[in-house]
Design a protein around this motif. Structure first.
Motif, PDB file in Angstrom:
ATOM      1  N   ASN A 209      35.150  38.543  25.880  1.00  0.00           N
ATOM      2  CA  ASN A 209      35.839  37.803  25.797  1.00  0.00           C
ATOM      3  C   ASN A 209      36.971  38.179  26.568  1.00  0.00           C
ATOM      4  O   ASN A 209      38.366  38.158  26.693  1.00  0.00           O
ATOM      5  CB  ASN A 209      36.723  37.356  24.433  1.00  0.00           C
ATOM      6  CG  ASN A 209      37.680  35.886  24.392  1.00  0.00           C
ATOM      7  OD1 ASN A 209      37.777  34.950  24.990  1.00  0.00           O
ATOM      8  ND2 ASN A 209      37.721  36.352  22.888  1.00  0.00           N
ATOM      9  N   HIS A 210      36.780  37.322  28.256  1.00  0.00           N
ATOM     10  CA  HIS A 210      38.527  37.679  28.879  1.00  0.00           C
ATOM     11  C   HIS A 210      37.340  35.839  30.150  1.00  0.00           C
ATOM     12  O   HIS A 210      37.262  36.231  30.516  1.00  0.00           O
ATOM     13  CB  HIS A 210      37.748  38.649  29.484  1.00  0.00           C
ATOM     14  CG  HIS A 210      35.694  38.687  30.298  1.00  0.00           C
ATOM     15  ND1 HIS A 210      35.543  38.318  32.108  1.00  0.00           N
ATOM     16  CD2 HIS A 210      35.270  39.357  29.799  1.00  0.00           C
ATOM     17  CE1 HIS A 210      35.056  38.153  31.806  1.00  0.00           C
ATOM     18  NE2 HIS A 210      34.200  38.888  30.634  1.00  0.00           N
ATOM     19  N   PRO A 211      38.126  34.994  29.345  1.00  0.00           N
ATOM     20  CA  PRO A 211      37.707  33.594  29.867  1.00  0.00           C
ATOM     21  C   PRO A 211      39.182  33.659  31.453  1.00  0.00           C
ATOM     22  O   PRO A 211      39.674  34.437  31.639  1.00  0.00           O
ATOM     23  CB  PRO A 211      38.485  32.902  29.409  1.00  0.00           C
ATOM     24  CG  PRO A 211      38.766  33.382  28.333  1.00  0.00           C
ATOM     25  CD  PRO A 211      38.438  35.048  28.202  1.00  0.00           C
TER      26      PRO A 211
ATOM     27  N   GLY B 250      44.602  50.495  32.116  1.00  0.00           N
ATOM     28  CA  GLY B 250      44.244  49.729  33.692  1.00  0.00           C
ATOM     29  C   GLY B 250      42.723  49.195  33.318  1.00  0.00           C
ATOM     30  O   GLY B 250      43.021  49.101  34.991  1.00  0.00           O
ATOM     31  N   VAL B 251      42.099  48.208  32.953  1.00  0.00           N
ATOM     32  CA  VAL B 251      41.111  47.809  33.328  1.00  0.00           C
ATOM     33  C   VAL B 251      41.579  46.544  33.108  1.00  0.00           C
ATOM     34  O   VAL B 251      42.283  45.554  32.824  1.00  0.00           O
ATOM     35  CB  VAL B 251      39.829  47.564  31.935  1.00  0.00           C
ATOM     36  CG1 VAL B 251      38.804  46.927  32.327  1.00  0.00           C
ATOM     37  CG2 VAL B 251      39.484  49.361  32.135  1.00  0.00           C
ATOM     38  N   ASP B 252      40.963  45.998  34.396  1.00  0.00           N
ATOM     39  CA  ASP B 252      40.853  45.007  35.120  1.00  0.00           C
ATOM     40  C   ASP B 252      39.813  43.669  34.047  1.00  0.00           C
ATOM     41  O   ASP B 252      38.522  44.044  34.544  1.00  0.00           O
ATOM     42  CB  ASP B 252      40.952  45.054  36.669  1.00  0.00           C
ATOM     43  CG  ASP B 252      41.166  42.954  37.266  1.00  0.00           C
ATOM     44  OD1 ASP B 252      41.548  41.960  35.713  1.00  0.00           O
ATOM     45  OD2 ASP B 252      41.205  42.615  38.053  1.00  0.00           O
ATOM     46  N   PRO B 253      40.197  42.830  33.073  1.00  0.00           N
ATOM     47  CA  PRO B 253      39.257  42.236  32.257  1.00  0.00           C
ATOM     48  C   PRO B 253      37.995  41.397  33.655  1.00  0.00           C
ATOM     49  O   PRO B 253      37.373  41.481  33.511  1.00  0.00           O
ATOM     50  CB  PRO B 253      39.958  41.513  31.620  1.00  0.00           C
ATOM     51  CG  PRO B 253      41.492  40.994  32.595  1.00  0.00           C
ATOM     52  CD  PRO B 253      41.568  42.227  32.585  1.00  0.00           C
ATOM     53  N   SER B 254      38.580  40.908  35.087  1.00  0.00           N
ATOM     54  CA  SER B 254      38.149  40.680  35.327  1.00  0.00           C
ATOM     55  C   SER B 254      36.488  41.331  36.271  1.00  0.00           C
ATOM     56  O   SER B 254      35.983  40.736  36.384  1.00  0.00           O
ATOM     57  CB  SER B 254      38.682  39.718  36.581  1.00  0.00           C
ATOM     58  OG  SER B 254      38.904  40.739  37.516  1.00  0.00           O
ATOM     59  N   ASN B 255      37.399  42.056  35.844  1.00  0.00           N
ATOM     60  CA  ASN B 255      35.570  43.738  35.958  1.00  0.00           C
ATOM     61  C   ASN B 255      34.904  43.572  34.671  1.00  0.00           C
ATOM     62  O   ASN B 255      33.707  44.304  35.879  1.00  0.00           O
ATOM     63  CB  ASN B 255      36.417  44.511  36.949  1.00  0.00           C
ATOM     64  CG  ASN B 255      37.737  44.867  37.917  1.00  0.00           C
ATOM     65  OD1 ASN B 255      36.846  43.889  38.961  1.00  0.00           O
ATOM     66  ND2 ASN B 255      38.326  45.382  38.026  1.00  0.00           N
ATOM     67  N   VAL B 256      34.868  43.033  33.920  1.00  0.00           N
ATOM     68  CA  VAL B 256      33.975  42.637  32.481  1.00  0.00           C
ATOM     69  C   VAL B 256      32.881  41.949  33.299  1.00  0.00           C
ATOM     70  O   VAL B 256      32.936  40.723  33.457  1.00  0.00           O
ATOM     71  CB  VAL B 256      35.011  42.544  31.442  1.00  0.00           C
ATOM     72  CG1 VAL B 256      33.430  42.578  30.446  1.00  0.00           C
ATOM     73  CG2 VAL B 256      35.884  43.908  31.068  1.00  0.00           C
ATOM     74  N   PRO B 257      31.486  42.599  33.245  1.00  0.00           N
ATOM     75  CA  PRO B 257      30.523  41.436  33.708  1.00  0.00           C
ATOM     76  C   PRO B 257      29.693  40.752  32.046  1.00  0.00           C
ATOM     77  O   PRO B 257      29.355  40.282  32.665  1.00  0.00           O
ATOM     78  CB  PRO B 257      29.560  42.576  33.867  1.00  0.00           C
ATOM     79  CG  PRO B 257      29.581  43.961  33.028  1.00  0.00           C
ATOM     80  CD  PRO B 257      31.532  44.239  32.863  1.00  0.00           C
TER      81      PRO B 257
END
Length: 198
Positions: free
Chosen positions: A115-117, A143-150
């Motif tokens: 869940n990362h709109p 430290g995770v950028d949610p836009s990198n979650v595929p």
């Protein structure tokens, strides 16, 4: 009253000190000789220090030997044998024994992970994962950028792959990959402590 002359003791000292200054060659020879003497003394002092250090290190036992010799008791140390340590092996349980709460935690955590709109900040994304994640693992996720979650959605239930008394490893399928999630039993309930791609 003594008569002072250049042949007295002061004259002899003066001659010794002036000898190296009479030519550059004499000065060079003097510097080399003095350097060799200093180096020799330093190296002797270093090895002597090591020898004395060895004596100091062994001084306690040497002192014990002297005392025990005077009392007639042998000072030879007796080796202490420790009992063998059994190899630690986690007790595996059948996959069918996976607690339902652990599998549900894995599924809900995966739903929050995908869940990362657009425009979701890292803090918002981590806040959605917080109720289902251990405190230690939250520091890693921060430290995770949610836009990198595929992935963007979960496509199936959580399935246990390994089960132990207080931990369950489960897989959760998503629209792009399958997550391998480790859920552990904590005082606050079942929490995710690690994930990877299956």
């Amino acid at each position: 009253m003594p008569i002072r002359s250049s042949r007295g003791r002061a004259g002899a000292y003066r001659a010794v000190w002036q000898w190296p200054l009479r030519s550059p060659a004499r000065l060079a020879v003097t510097v080399v000789v003095l350097g060799g003497l200093v180096f020799g003394l330093v190296s002797l002092g270093g090895s002597g220090g090591a020898a004395s250090g060895g004596l100091i290190a062994g001084g306690g036992s040497g002192g014990n030997r002297w005392d025990s010799g005077s009392s007639g008791v042998s000072a030879t140390p007796t080796p202490t044998l420790l009992p063998p340590v059994p190899e630690l092996t986690p007790e595996a349980l059948p996959v069918s024994r996976a607690p339902r709460q652990a599998l549900e935690t894995a599924r809900v955590w995966a739903s929050a992970w995908v869940n990362h709109p657009d425009g979701t900040t890292s803090q918002q994304w981590v806040a959605g994962l917080r109720p289902y994640t251990t405190d230690e693992f939250l520091g890693v996720l921060a430290g995770v950028d949610p836009s990198n979650v595929p992935a963007s959605r979960v496509t199936g239930p959580a399935t246990a792959t390994r089960v132990a008394a207080r931990s369950v490893e489960a897989t959760v399928p998503t629209d792009t990959l399958t997550l391998r999630i480790l859920v552990v039993d904590t005082e606050a309930g079942w929490k995710v402590s690690r994930y990877d791609r299956a």
